[in-house]
Motif scaffolding. Sequence first.
Motif, PDB file in Angstrom:
ATOM      1  N   GLN A   6       0.854  -1.193   0.000  1.00  0.00           N
ATOM      2  CA  GLN A   6       0.000   0.000   0.000  1.00  0.00           C
ATOM      3  C   GLN A   6       0.889   1.241   0.000  1.00  0.00           C
ATOM      4  O   GLN A   6       1.896   1.277   0.697  1.00  0.00           O
ATOM      5  N   THR A   8       0.196   5.429   0.380  1.00  0.00           N
ATOM      6  CA  THR A   8      -0.794   6.482   0.608  1.00  0.00           C
ATOM      7  C   THR A   8      -0.077   7.805   0.807  1.00  0.00           C
ATOM      8  O   THR A   8       0.886   7.888   1.570  1.00  0.00           O
ATOM      9  N   ASP A 120      -7.377   8.429 -17.576  1.00  0.00           N
ATOM     10  CA  ASP A 120      -7.254   8.289 -16.119  1.00  0.00           C
ATOM     11  C   ASP A 120      -6.128   9.166 -15.572  1.00  0.00           C
ATOM     12  O   ASP A 120      -6.245   9.746 -14.490  1.00  0.00           O
ATOM     13  N   LEU A 136      -3.882  10.110  -2.045  1.00  0.00           N
ATOM     14  CA  LEU A 136      -4.046   9.046  -3.029  1.00  0.00           C
ATOM     15  C   LEU A 136      -3.732   7.724  -2.337  1.00  0.00           C
ATOM     16  O   LEU A 136      -2.758   7.628  -1.590  1.00  0.00           O
ATOM     17  N   HIS A 137      -4.562   6.722  -2.581  1.00  0.00           N
ATOM     18  CA  HIS A 137      -4.384   5.404  -1.973  1.00  0.00           C
ATOM     19  C   HIS A 137      -4.110   4.401  -3.091  1.00  0.00           C
ATOM     20  O   HIS A 137      -4.993   4.122  -3.908  1.00  0.00           O
ATOM     21  N   ASP A 139      -3.172   0.623  -4.019  1.00  0.00           N
ATOM     22  CA  ASP A 139      -3.164  -0.752  -3.523  1.00  0.00           C
ATOM     23  C   ASP A 139      -2.433  -1.611  -4.556  1.00  0.00           C
ATOM     24  O   ASP A 139      -2.947  -1.842  -5.651  1.00  0.00           O
ATOM     25  N   LYS A 144      -5.569  -0.878  -7.667  1.00  0.00           N
ATOM     26  CA  LYS A 144      -6.580   0.176  -7.625  1.00  0.00           C
ATOM     27  C   LYS A 144      -5.945   1.437  -7.043  1.00  0.00           C
ATOM     28  O   LYS A 144      -5.198   1.380  -6.064  1.00  0.00           O
ATOM     29  N   ARG A 146      -7.187   5.013  -5.531  1.00  0.00           N
ATOM     30  CA  ARG A 146      -8.346   5.771  -5.073  1.00  0.00           C
ATOM     31  C   ARG A 146      -7.926   7.187  -4.705  1.00  0.00           C
ATOM     32  O   ARG A 146      -6.878   7.395  -4.095  1.00  0.00           O
ATOM     33  N   LYS A 149     -13.510  10.618  -4.318  1.00  0.00           N
ATOM     34  CA  LYS A 149     -14.563   9.646  -4.598  1.00  0.00           C
ATOM     35  C   LYS A 149     -14.282   8.852  -5.874  1.00  0.00           C
ATOM     36  O   LYS A 149     -15.101   8.051  -6.310  1.00  0.00           O
ATOM     37  N   GLU A 150     -13.114   9.086  -6.442  1.00  0.00           N
ATOM     38  CA  GLU A 150     -12.752   8.448  -7.715  1.00  0.00           C
ATOM     39  C   GLU A 150     -11.887   7.216  -7.485  1.00  0.00           C
ATOM     40  O   GLU A 150     -11.194   7.093  -6.472  1.00  0.00           O
ATOM     41  N   GLU A 151     -11.916   6.320  -8.454  1.00  0.00           N
ATOM     42  CA  GLU A 151     -11.034   5.148  -8.434  1.00  0.00           C
ATOM     43  C   GLU A 151     -10.661   4.787  -9.858  1.00  0.00           C
ATOM     44  O   GLU A 151     -11.511   4.779 -10.752  1.00  0.00           O
ATOM     45  N   THR A 153      -7.990   1.997 -12.219  1.00  0.00           N
ATOM     46  CA  THR A 153      -7.256   0.736 -12.132  1.00  0.00           C
ATOM     47  C   THR A 153      -6.000   0.814 -12.983  1.00  0.00           C
ATOM     48  O   THR A 153      -6.055   1.208 -14.146  1.00  0.00           O
TER      49      THR A 153
END
Length: 198
Positions: A6, A8, A120, A136-137, A139, A144, A146, A149-151, A153
Motif C-alpha cells: 500500500q 498512501t 485516467d 491518493l491510496h 493498492d 486500484k 483511489r 470519490k474516484e477510483e 485501475t
Amino acid sequence: MQCVEQITGPGIAVLMDDIDTDRIIPARFLRCVTFDGIGEHAFEDDRQQDPSHPFNDARYRQAKVLVSGRNFGCGSSREHAPQSLMRWGIQTVIAESFAEIFFGNCIAIGVAPIIASRPDLEKLTKAIEQDPNLQLHVDLKTLKIRFGKEEITGIMPKSAQDALVTGQWDFLGQLLANKPAIEKKMHDLPYLSGYANV
C-alpha cells in the motif's frame, strides 16, 4: 524483506511524454559515490528553466505519487533516475508507459511503476492540481488507485507486482533473511570453513 503493498500520500503531476533520465537527473549529478543527497536534484534543469515546475512548488513537497505520461524514463539506463525520485520522496510512478530499463530499475529499489490510461492520468492530474493535499491510496495487490470519490485501475506485469507485494524485490532483505543458511554453507565448504567466524 520489505513488502510494498500500500502507498498512501499526496501526488505530484508532470503529465508530459518522453521524459528521459537526463531530465529526471542531469548527467553532472552522476559522479556521486553514493546516492545520498541526489533527491534534491530531481528535475534540476527543468526546475531552473521553469520556476513554476511542480517540483519547485512547496505545495507538492510531501508527494509520494508521481503522475506522468508516455515513455517515462526513456534515454540512458542510469539507475540514478529512479534513485533521485525515491530520495525526493516518490514511492510510486503512475504513467501511460515506461522505458523498460527504467521500469526494472524502479522495481529493484521498491518504487512501484504503474501503467494507466491517458484519460485516467488526466483525471488524476486534475484532482492533484485542484487539491495538492489530496490523499491518493495505491493498492499494489489490486492495482486500484483511489483519490477522493474516484477510483482508477492500473496495470503492472504480474512478475513485477509479485516481486513488490511479496518483498522479493528486496535482495538485501533476502540475503539477511537467509543468513543462517549462508553461515551453514560456509561451514560445510572446506575452502571457507576456516573463515566462517572472521
